[in-house]
Design an enzyme around this catalytic site. Structure first.
Site, mmCIF file in Angstrom:
data_model
loop_
_atom_site.group_PDB
_atom_site.id
_atom_site.type_symbol
_atom_site.label_atom_id
_atom_site.label_comp_id
_atom_site.label_asym_id
_atom_site.label_seq_id
_atom_site.Cartn_x
_atom_site.Cartn_y
_atom_site.Cartn_z
ATOM 1 N N TYR A 135 0.828 -1.216 0.000
ATOM 2 C CA TYR A 135 0.000 0.000 0.000
ATOM 3 C C TYR A 135 0.860 1.263 0.000
ATOM 4 C CZ TYR A 135 -4.232 -2.750 1.046
ATOM 5 O OH TYR A 135 -5.280 -3.638 1.001
ATOM 6 N N LYS A 190 3.161 -15.068 3.076
ATOM 7 C CA LYS A 190 3.160 -15.782 1.795
ATOM 8 C C LYS A 190 4.626 -16.041 1.462
ATOM 9 C CE LYS A 190 0.923 -17.520 -1.704
ATOM 10 N NZ LYS A 190 -0.004 -18.669 -1.600
ATOM 11 N N ASP A 222 -3.327 -17.863 2.054
ATOM 12 C CA ASP A 222 -4.444 -18.550 1.394
ATOM 13 C C ASP A 222 -5.070 -19.572 2.347
ATOM 14 O OD1 ASP A 222 -1.970 -19.823 1.145
ATOM 15 O OD2 ASP A 222 -2.263 -20.467 -0.923
ATOM 16 N N ASP A 246 -5.865 -6.312 5.751
ATOM 17 C CA ASP A 246 -7.046 -5.610 5.230
ATOM 18 C C ASP A 246 -8.086 -6.642 4.782
ATOM 19 O OD1 ASP A 246 -8.733 -3.703 4.190
ATOM 20 O OD2 ASP A 246 -7.418 -3.085 2.554
ATOM 21 N N ASP A 250 -11.781 -8.030 6.906
ATOM 22 C CA ASP A 250 -13.146 -7.982 6.358
ATOM 23 C C ASP A 250 -13.770 -9.378 6.405
ATOM 24 O OD1 ASP A 250 -12.987 -5.235 5.680
ATOM 25 O OD2 ASP A 250 -14.076 -5.571 3.809
HETATM 26 C C1 LIG Z 1 -9.479 2.511 2.101
HETATM 27 C C2 LIG Z 1 -8.248 1.763 2.324
HETATM 28 C C3 LIG Z 1 -7.132 2.745 2.340
HETATM 29 C C4 LIG Z 1 -8.023 0.854 3.453
HETATM 30 C C5 LIG Z 1 -8.981 -0.169 3.929
HETATM 31 O O1 LIG Z 1 -9.747 -0.817 3.246
HETATM 32 C C6 LIG Z 1 -8.893 -0.452 5.354
HETATM 33 O O2 LIG Z 1 -8.095 0.145 6.057
HETATM 34 O O3 LIG Z 1 -9.620 -1.346 5.829
HETATM 35 MG MG LIG Z 2 -10.424 -2.582 4.363
#
Ligand SMILES: CC(C)CC(=O)C(=O)O
Ligand SMILES: [Mg+2]
Ligand SMILES: NC(=O)C1=CN([C@@H]2O[C@H](COP(=O)(O)OP(=O)(O)OC[C@H]3O[C@@H](n4cnc5c(N)ncnc54)[C@H](O)[C@@H]3O)[C@@H](O)[C@H]2O)C=CC1
Length: 362
Positions: A135, A190, A222, A246, A250
């Site tokens: 990033y 990884k 993975d 990240d 989620d």
């Molecule tokens: C919008 C991004 C910079 C980052 C992201 O998805 C997060 O930090 O969860």
């Molecule tokens: Mg995110």
């Protein structure tokens, strides 16, 4: 003590308003100052992270952040896109340690897309490195491919990189966090393919020797993505890089019922932190008053505990959230048969009422 309040875009303004309401009812001694960030700041000042907002954030003891982004900005040059605001804050403030606790509250066991027995009692902590990796790595850009499968055609490239000290400091954070929990760390990498993550694995292993009381294991990303939905309770502390963290966080959010339940704390080497829900600005539901504000309210609780030295106030918020869930109130994302569907504001009001009731009762 000062809190910089940066609501941002989309549902950011709706959910931060509820968290602010909750903070105010606690009647603690701190000042709050609001500033625009993301698309809202681009509209007002021509930049997603204006000097004035950055200055306020730097001077504050803690930052309460909503979310940034909207599809309408996707064609802007990258430096002006709303997402650069949160990336810029993380970089400028050195917020390298991102805590994303995935807790499945008892009342939400049936809200998860997984079988209740897989998630009942789930309490894992994802620690995501937040200021390095692909990033932030340079160089990056677009050019004419000098070689490869299709030389002479348009190509884009990013650079994944980590230095030893960056890995060392996040590893220490993970081992120290594990000491306060069940003393297990899973490092996700990884290393079978990427040099960056071979160094990651080597350094985490070395640092792990300083914590002989903490069990360390390693898992490829993975497999980790698969194990998270197969047997999530086998994890305790998960430490990983920026991009893998990240994505995995989620995924872990769905174990708790909804991404609207996952708070986060992003800390620097001092005591300063930025507190935000793990989700984005959700343009698909923005303005409808239906977003779940609990991730943001729980982020405010993390802020009280980590940056503002108010652990009792943090406990009060967390127990109010449990009380509200036990009373059957649910926003649309966690709603199921037999529960009462409420909007963003009603959910915030209910948390405030639960805090007030407890205070009145003494
Ligand atoms: C919008 C991004 C910079 C980052 C992201 O998805 C997060 O930090 O969860
Ligand atoms: Mg995110
Ligand atoms: N830290 C930040 O400010 C972040 C910003 N973003 C930005 O947000 C925008 C939208 O990105 P998406 O990929 O759609 O991710 P998102 O997290 O905003 O939304 C994903 C899905 O989850 C739902 N959702 C998210 N938060 C919710 C909540 N509190 N209550 C109920 N449902 C909720 C949304 O409605 C959507 O269906 C983009 O511009 C993206 O770059 C994305 C992630 C983090």
């Amino acid at each position: 003590m000062k809190i910089a309040v940066l609501p941002g875009d989309g549902i950011g303004t709706e959910i931060v308003a509820e968290a602010v309401k909750v903070l105010k009812v606690l009647d603690l001694k701190f000042e709050m100052e609001t500033a625009p960030v993301g698309g809202a700041a681009y509209e007002a000042h021509g930049h997603p992270l204006p000097e004035s907002t950055l200055k306020l954030a730097k001077a504050a003891d803690a930052i309460l952040f909503g979310a940034v982004g909207d599809w309408k900005y996707d064609k802007l040059e990258r430096a002006l896109r709303p997402e650069q605001a949160i990336l810029g804050l993380r970089k400028h403030l050195g917020l390298f340690a991102n805590f994303r606790p995935a807790i499945c509250y008892e009342q939400l066991t049936h809200a998860s897309s997984l079988k209740p027995e897989l998630v009942a009692g789930l309490d894992i902590l994802i620690i995501r490195e937040l200021t390095g990796d692909i990033y932030f790595g340079q160089p990056r850009g677009r050019r004419t491919a000098p070689d490869g499968h299709f030389p002479g055609t348009e190509e884009a490239f990013d650079t994944m990189r980590y230095t030893r000290p960056e890995i060392e400091r996040i590893a220490h954070v993970a081992f120290q966090a594990a000491r306060k929990r069940s003393k297990r760390v899973t490092s996700v990498d990884k290393a079978n393919v990427l040099e960056t993550f071979q160094l990651w694995k080597d350094v985490v292993t070395e640092i792990g020797r300083q914590y002989p009381d903490v069990a360390l294991d390693h898992m490829y990303v993975d497999n980790a993505a698969m194990q998270l939905v197969k047997a999530p309770k086998k994890f305790d502390v998960v430490v990983t890089g920026n991009m893998f963290g990240d994505i995995l966080s989620d995924e872990a959010a769905m174990l708790t019922g909804s991404i609207g339940m996952l708070p986060s704390a992003s800390l620097n080497a001092g005591n300063q932190g930025l507190y935000e829900p793990s989700h984005g600005s959700a343009p698909d539901i923005a303005g409808k008053g239906i977003a779940n504000p609990l991730a943001t309210i729980l982020s405010a609780a993390m802020m009280l505990r980590f940056s503002l030295n108010q652990p009792e106030a943090a406990d009060r918020i967390e127990s109010a959230v449990k009380h509200v869930l036990a009373s059957g109130l649910r926003t649309a994302d966690i709603h199921s048969d037999g529960t009462t569907r409420v909007g963003t504001r009603e959910m915030g009001d209910a948390v405030v009422a639960a805090i007030t009731k407890k205070t009145t009762k003494g």
